[in-house]
Motif scaffolding. Sequence first.
Motif, mmCIF file in Angstrom:
data_model
loop_
_atom_site.group_PDB
_atom_site.id
_atom_site.type_symbol
_atom_site.label_atom_id
_atom_site.label_comp_id
_atom_site.label_asym_id
_atom_site.label_seq_id
_atom_site.Cartn_x
_atom_site.Cartn_y
_atom_site.Cartn_z
ATOM 1 N N ASP A 249 -13.532 1.637 -3.403
ATOM 2 C CA ASP A 249 -12.925 2.966 -3.314
ATOM 3 C C ASP A 249 -12.120 3.119 -2.027
ATOM 4 N N THR A 250 -12.626 2.560 -0.934
ATOM 5 C CA THR A 250 -11.896 2.629 0.334
ATOM 6 C C THR A 250 -10.611 1.822 0.249
ATOM 7 N N LEU A 251 -10.657 0.683 -0.424
ATOM 8 C CA LEU A 251 -9.455 -0.134 -0.592
ATOM 9 C C LEU A 251 -8.395 0.617 -1.403
ATOM 10 N N LEU A 252 -8.839 1.376 -2.412
ATOM 11 C CA LEU A 252 -7.907 2.187 -3.187
ATOM 12 C C LEU A 252 -7.265 3.261 -2.314
ATOM 13 N N THR A 253 -8.065 3.845 -1.429
ATOM 14 C CA THR A 253 -7.532 4.835 -0.495
ATOM 15 C C THR A 253 -6.508 4.200 0.439
ATOM 16 N N LEU A 254 -6.775 2.966 0.851
ATOM 17 C CA LEU A 254 -5.841 2.254 1.722
ATOM 18 C C LEU A 254 -4.515 1.985 1.011
ATOM 19 N N LEU A 255 -4.548 1.761 -0.290
ATOM 20 C CA LEU A 255 -3.306 1.571 -1.037
ATOM 21 C C LEU A 255 -2.449 2.827 -0.980
ATOM 22 N N ASP A 256 -3.095 3.996 -1.065
ATOM 23 C CA ASP A 256 -2.356 5.250 -0.929
ATOM 24 C C ASP A 256 -1.792 5.392 0.482
ATOM 25 N N LYS A 257 -2.565 4.970 1.471
ATOM 26 C CA LYS A 257 -2.080 4.998 2.858
ATOM 27 C C LYS A 257 -0.879 4.059 3.007
ATOM 28 N N ALA A 258 -0.962 2.896 2.370
ATOM 29 C CA ALA A 258 0.156 1.948 2.406
ATOM 30 C C ALA A 258 1.396 2.567 1.773
ATOM 31 N N ASP A 259 1.201 3.397 0.747
ATOM 32 C CA ASP A 259 2.307 4.116 0.114
ATOM 33 C C ASP A 259 2.975 5.037 1.132
ATOM 34 N N THR A 260 2.169 5.689 1.961
ATOM 35 C CA THR A 260 2.688 6.598 2.985
ATOM 36 C C THR A 260 3.624 5.884 3.954
ATOM 37 N N PHE A 261 3.312 4.624 4.276
ATOM 38 C CA PHE A 261 4.110 3.867 5.233
ATOM 39 C C PHE A 261 5.217 3.044 4.575
ATOM 40 N N GLY A 262 5.310 3.109 3.252
ATOM 41 C CA GLY A 262 6.387 2.393 2.564
ATOM 42 C C GLY A 262 6.084 0.943 2.255
ATOM 43 N N PHE A 263 4.798 0.582 2.225
ATOM 44 C CA PHE A 263 4.422 -0.783 1.860
ATOM 45 C C PHE A 263 4.143 -0.918 0.363
ATOM 46 N N THR A 264 3.767 0.167 -0.265
ATOM 47 C CA THR A 264 3.467 0.162 -1.702
ATOM 48 C C THR A 264 4.065 1.414 -2.330
ATOM 49 N N ARG A 265 4.093 1.431 -3.656
ATOM 50 C CA ARG A 265 4.395 2.683 -4.352
ATOM 51 C C ARG A 265 3.518 2.760 -5.587
ATOM 52 N N ARG A 266 3.077 3.983 -5.858
ATOM 53 C CA ARG A 266 2.184 4.200 -6.988
ATOM 54 C C ARG A 266 2.990 4.245 -8.283
ATOM 55 N N GLN A 267 2.524 3.482 -9.244
ATOM 56 C CA GLN A 267 3.101 3.482 -10.577
ATOM 57 C C GLN A 267 2.082 4.095 -11.535
ATOM 58 N N ALA A 268 2.355 4.030 -12.829
ATOM 59 C CA ALA A 268 1.430 4.581 -13.818
ATOM 60 C C ALA A 268 0.183 3.704 -13.908
ATOM 61 N N GLY A 269 -0.872 4.106 -13.223
ATOM 62 C CA GLY A 269 -2.150 3.401 -13.304
ATOM 63 C C GLY A 269 -2.277 2.204 -12.393
ATOM 64 N N HIS A 270 -1.286 1.955 -11.525
ATOM 65 C CA HIS A 270 -1.395 0.829 -10.605
ATOM 66 C C HIS A 270 -0.429 1.040 -9.437
ATOM 67 N N TRP A 271 -0.456 0.099 -8.506
ATOM 68 C CA TRP A 271 0.453 0.128 -7.373
ATOM 69 C C TRP A 271 1.341 -1.114 -7.415
ATOM 70 N N GLN A 272 2.508 -0.980 -6.823
ATOM 71 C CA GLN A 272 3.426 -2.108 -6.669
ATOM 72 C C GLN A 272 3.617 -2.380 -5.181
#
Length: 202
Positions: free
Chosen positions: A132-155
Amino acid sequence: MTNAISLQSLPRLAELFRLFNGGRHLNRLAEPGLWAELEQQQQDYVALFEALGYQLAIDGRGFAWFQNEDISATVSNQSRQLALLFMIIFDTQADAGLALNRFHEWRIDRNLLETAFEQHQELLTAEELDVDTLLTLLDKADTFGFTRRQAGHWQLLPAVCRYLDHFEALAEQERDRHGELEQDMTAETPALPNYHDEENRA
């Protein structure tokens, strides 16, 4: 030099400044319009931001950011956690035989993170990180422009190359270190007597 720059030729200056000053990365893949604007007026943007005291770094692989050596302890800790997140993702995908330089094609979801957690449980538990913490980190990565949330997953976005470059440099250093160690061991190993020759001479 900046006196010769017409601000009218930089119509998205304010938008780019807010993005970079907020600690985000601009990614060609996620924001092609802004990236095209930056590419077309690259020299003017670099010069203008430099005059304002900011160092704009642009990577030809498709991302840009404000280079900042003076980071807070909070940001440093977040960067460390993100580095760990990306490290286990790359390691897990490498074990699955996937090409690391095609990371933008990967589907990063809970199932993948559960697999990564199982493979790196001791390390992640020591860092008090769970799925769950790793999933939260993916959202944090989205904030910094390292990832973006797609439908049901991250890129993963091109800016992740900053971490991948670091991991590959560390791996290269480790290979060099092992190579030097093997050479040292070979040089220090005494030659063993050839007992077969001794028997023949006897």
